[in-house]
Design a protein around this motif. Structure first.
Motif, PDB file in Angstrom:
ATOM      1  N   MET A 121     -10.968  16.572 -24.991  1.00 35.26           N
ATOM      2  CA  MET A 121     -10.546  16.607 -23.600  1.00 35.26           C
ATOM      3  C   MET A 121      -9.444  17.640 -23.440  1.00 35.26           C
ATOM      4  O   MET A 121      -8.529  17.721 -24.251  1.00 35.26           O
ATOM      5  CB  MET A 121     -10.027  15.234 -23.155  1.00 35.26           C
ATOM      6  CG  MET A 121      -9.803  15.109 -21.650  1.00 35.26           C
ATOM      7  SD  MET A 121      -9.479  13.393 -21.194  1.00 35.26           S
ATOM      8  CE  MET A 121     -11.079  12.682 -21.536  1.00 35.26           C
ATOM      9  N   THR A 122      -9.487  18.449 -22.376  1.00 35.88           N
ATOM     10  CA  THR A 122      -8.527  19.535 -22.205  1.00 35.88           C
ATOM     11  C   THR A 122      -7.162  18.996 -21.834  1.00 35.88           C
ATOM     12  O   THR A 122      -7.042  18.184 -20.916  1.00 35.88           O
ATOM     13  CB  THR A 122      -9.003  20.487 -21.090  1.00 35.88           C
ATOM     14  OG1 THR A 122     -10.298  20.956 -21.435  1.00 35.88           O
ATOM     15  CG2 THR A 122      -8.046  21.654 -20.943  1.00 35.88           C
ATOM     16  N   PRO A 123      -6.105  19.427 -22.509  1.00 35.13           N
ATOM     17  CA  PRO A 123      -4.767  18.967 -22.146  1.00 35.13           C
ATOM     18  C   PRO A 123      -4.404  19.407 -20.738  1.00 35.13           C
ATOM     19  O   PRO A 123      -4.849  20.462 -20.269  1.00 35.13           O
ATOM     20  CB  PRO A 123      -3.880  19.652 -23.195  1.00 35.13           C
ATOM     21  CG  PRO A 123      -4.792  19.990 -24.312  1.00 35.13           C
ATOM     22  CD  PRO A 123      -6.110  20.289 -23.686  1.00 35.13           C
ATOM     23  N   PHE A 124      -3.566  18.611 -20.052  1.00 31.71           N
ATOM     24  CA  PHE A 124      -3.050  18.997 -18.749  1.00 31.71           C
ATOM     25  C   PHE A 124      -1.763  19.763 -18.987  1.00 31.71           C
ATOM     26  O   PHE A 124      -0.736  19.166 -19.291  1.00 31.71           O
ATOM     27  CB  PHE A 124      -2.754  17.771 -17.869  1.00 31.71           C
ATOM     28  CG  PHE A 124      -3.892  16.791 -17.792  1.00 31.71           C
ATOM     29  CD1 PHE A 124      -5.204  17.221 -17.823  1.00 31.71           C
ATOM     30  CD2 PHE A 124      -3.641  15.428 -17.682  1.00 31.71           C
ATOM     31  CE1 PHE A 124      -6.244  16.315 -17.747  1.00 31.71           C
ATOM     32  CE2 PHE A 124      -4.678  14.526 -17.604  1.00 31.71           C
ATOM     33  CZ  PHE A 124      -5.983  14.969 -17.636  1.00 31.71           C
TER      34      PHE A 124
ATOM     35  N   SER B  67       2.781  19.913 -21.703  1.00 35.73           N
ATOM     36  CA  SER B  67       1.372  19.646 -21.967  1.00 35.73           C
ATOM     37  C   SER B  67       1.196  18.144 -22.153  1.00 35.73           C
ATOM     38  O   SER B  67       1.921  17.529 -22.930  1.00 35.73           O
ATOM     39  CB  SER B  67       0.925  20.383 -23.238  1.00 35.73           C
ATOM     40  OG  SER B  67      -0.367  19.987 -23.629  1.00 35.73           O
TER      41      SER B  67
ATOM     42  N   HIS C 166      -1.923  15.127 -22.583  1.00 38.20           N
ATOM     43  CA  HIS C 166      -3.342  14.789 -22.648  1.00 38.20           C
ATOM     44  C   HIS C 166      -3.534  13.404 -23.243  1.00 38.20           C
ATOM     45  O   HIS C 166      -2.698  12.922 -24.023  1.00 38.20           O
ATOM     46  CB  HIS C 166      -4.137  15.840 -23.432  1.00 38.20           C
ATOM     47  CG  HIS C 166      -3.732  15.980 -24.870  1.00 38.20           C
ATOM     48  ND1 HIS C 166      -4.327  15.286 -25.878  1.00 38.20           N
ATOM     49  CD2 HIS C 166      -2.784  16.765 -25.454  1.00 38.20           C
ATOM     50  CE1 HIS C 166      -3.777  15.622 -27.044  1.00 38.20           C
ATOM     51  NE2 HIS C 166      -2.840  16.512 -26.813  1.00 38.20           N
TER      52      HIS C 166
ATOM     53  N   ASN D 295      -4.542  10.292 -25.504  1.00 46.66           N
ATOM     54  CA  ASN D 295      -4.759  10.073 -26.934  1.00 46.66           C
ATOM     55  C   ASN D 295      -5.719   8.897 -27.058  1.00 46.66           C
ATOM     56  O   ASN D 295      -5.396   7.776 -26.676  1.00 46.66           O
ATOM     57  CB  ASN D 295      -3.436   9.773 -27.644  1.00 46.66           C
ATOM     58  CG  ASN D 295      -3.592   9.618 -29.139  1.00 46.66           C
ATOM     59  OD1 ASN D 295      -4.452   8.880 -29.611  1.00 46.66           O
ATOM     60  ND2 ASN D 295      -2.743  10.304 -29.902  1.00 46.66           N
TER      61      ASN D 295
ATOM     62  N   TYR E 160      -0.780   8.666 -24.450  1.00 45.09           N
ATOM     63  CA  TYR E 160      -0.805  10.106 -24.217  1.00 45.09           C
ATOM     64  C   TYR E 160      -0.027  10.845 -25.302  1.00 45.09           C
ATOM     65  O   TYR E 160       0.896  10.294 -25.929  1.00 45.09           O
ATOM     66  CB  TYR E 160      -0.186  10.431 -22.847  1.00 45.09           C
ATOM     67  CG  TYR E 160      -0.913   9.797 -21.695  1.00 45.09           C
ATOM     68  CD1 TYR E 160      -1.979  10.438 -21.091  1.00 45.09           C
ATOM     69  CD2 TYR E 160      -0.542   8.535 -21.232  1.00 45.09           C
ATOM     70  CE1 TYR E 160      -2.665   9.838 -20.028  1.00 45.09           C
ATOM     71  CE2 TYR E 160      -1.220   7.930 -20.187  1.00 45.09           C
ATOM     72  CZ  TYR E 160      -2.287   8.594 -19.587  1.00 45.09           C
ATOM     73  OH  TYR E 160      -2.960   7.988 -18.554  1.00 45.09           O
TER      74      TYR E 160
ATOM     75  N   THR F  15      -2.273  13.886 -13.779  1.00 45.16           N
ATOM     76  CA  THR F  15      -3.419  14.698 -13.384  1.00 45.16           C
ATOM     77  C   THR F  15      -3.013  16.176 -13.409  1.00 45.16           C
ATOM     78  O   THR F  15      -1.844  16.523 -13.596  1.00 45.16           O
ATOM     79  CB  THR F  15      -3.899  14.346 -11.965  1.00 45.16           C
ATOM     80  OG1 THR F  15      -2.883  14.736 -11.024  1.00 45.16           O
ATOM     81  CG2 THR F  15      -4.166  12.856 -11.827  1.00 45.16           C
ATOM     82  N   GLU F  16      -3.997  17.033 -13.187  1.00 46.27           N
ATOM     83  CA  GLU F  16      -3.718  18.475 -13.177  1.00 46.27           C
ATOM     84  C   GLU F  16      -3.064  18.908 -11.878  1.00 46.27           C
ATOM     85  O   GLU F  16      -2.596  20.034 -11.754  1.00 46.27           O
ATOM     86  CB  GLU F  16      -5.013  19.256 -13.390  1.00 46.27           C
ATOM     87  CG  GLU F  16      -5.580  19.069 -14.784  1.00 46.27           C
ATOM     88  CD  GLU F  16      -6.787  19.955 -15.018  1.00 46.27           C
ATOM     89  OE1 GLU F  16      -6.592  21.104 -15.488  1.00 46.27           O
ATOM     90  OE2 GLU F  16      -7.912  19.505 -14.752  1.00 46.27           O
TER      91      GLU F  16
END
Length: 285
Positions: A1-4, A46, A48, A50, A103, A283-284
């Motif tokens: 999953m892409t880190p925010f 950053s 994301h 875990n 996270y 969220t992004e």
């Protein structure tokens, strides 16, 4: 999953968080502190999810004089415990996901802020870092919280039946307080302190999950030590690693009575708490 990963927003920089108590050495660094923004913020962060196994350990690393913060496998509850230096029992209003979702976070400061933090005494740099983590939570988790006083369960530290198992020392006050953990056991020591019982009460608070009031009535200069196995679910930053019962020390309650002749009595009293009004998954946006 892409880190925010994104810079901390400029709007968040202007939002003062509920602040943790400042250290006693803050006034000693007024000249250096004056060069810091009122609410310094990380330059980039950053975050994301875990998705490791539920029993994996949580790690939180802070490099205060470098303005660098790392959390691995940490829930929002654990992040709040760290940022506000409170046990979970004094953080109210969190929904279920905030105590279970985990996270990984890495936050770094810009070089200009790093240079300013580098010249501060460590306690003052740590105070600034905690405020920066509070701002990070407000920006990325949309945290809104306030402090208030509530009547909650507390402990009173009292002399057990049979009396204490330590005596005043003749040395002048040195006030050396130390705590370390090894193989799942915690060892505390207080050396030549003229307010040893208050020191002990403050240390016990971290491991009992309740505010501890000194009701021993003991004065003088004392040197004491205590070894026990903590209930990790109540500590300021829980640790899910367990240890073998073969190597475990007694519980904190048993250790106090057997090693020091003291005990903790349940009571109620006014306690400062952090009430969470709102928090979202990061969220992004």
């Amino acid at each position: 999953m892409t880190p925010f990963a994104m810079p901390i927003s400029a709007q968040t920089r202007t939002m003062p968080p509920a602040t943790a108590p400042q250290s006693a050495t803050t006034q000693q660094a007024d000249a250096q502190s004056a060069t810091l923004p009122p609410t310094p913020a990380f330059d980039v962060a950053s975050i994301h999810p875990n998705n490791s196994v539920h029993t994996a350990r949580t790690h939180i690393y802070s490099y205060a004089n470098q303005g660098h913060f790392i959390a691995i496998n940490a829930t929002p509850m654990q992040l709040l415990q760290y940022a506000y230096n409170l046990p979970g029992s004094r953080i109210l209003g969190l929904s279920g996901w905030a105590t279970s979702a985990k996270y990984d976070i890495e936050a770094k400061s810009g070089q200009a802020l790093v240079d300013r933090l580098a010249v501060l005494p460590y306690p003052d740099a740590k105070d600034q870092l905690l405020k920066m983590v509070q701002l990070l939570l407000a920006d990325r988790f949309h945290l809104a919280a306030h402090r208030e006083s509530r009547e909650l369960p507390v402990y009173e530290l009292v002399v057990a039946k049979g009396g204490v198992k330590f005596s005043p020392v003749k040395d002048g006050p040195k006030h050396v307080v130390d705590s370390n953990s090894r193989a799942g056991n915690v060892s505390m020591s207080i050396t030549s302190s003229s307010h040893a019982m208050n020191d002990l009460a403050e240390m016990l608070y971290r491991y009992t999950g309740r505010v501890v009031f000194d009701r021993t009535g003991l004065t003088g200069i004392y040197t004491i030590s205590l070894t026990f196995t903590p209930d990790d679910s109540r500590s300021a930053v829980p640790d899910t690693e367990t240890t073998s019962s073969v190597d475990a020390s007694p519980s904190i309650f048993t250790a106090l009575k057997e090693q020091l002749g003291l005990e903790l009595k349940s009571s109620k009293g006014p306690v400062d708490v952090l009430v969470v009004d709102h928090i979202d998954p990061p969220t992004e946006n």
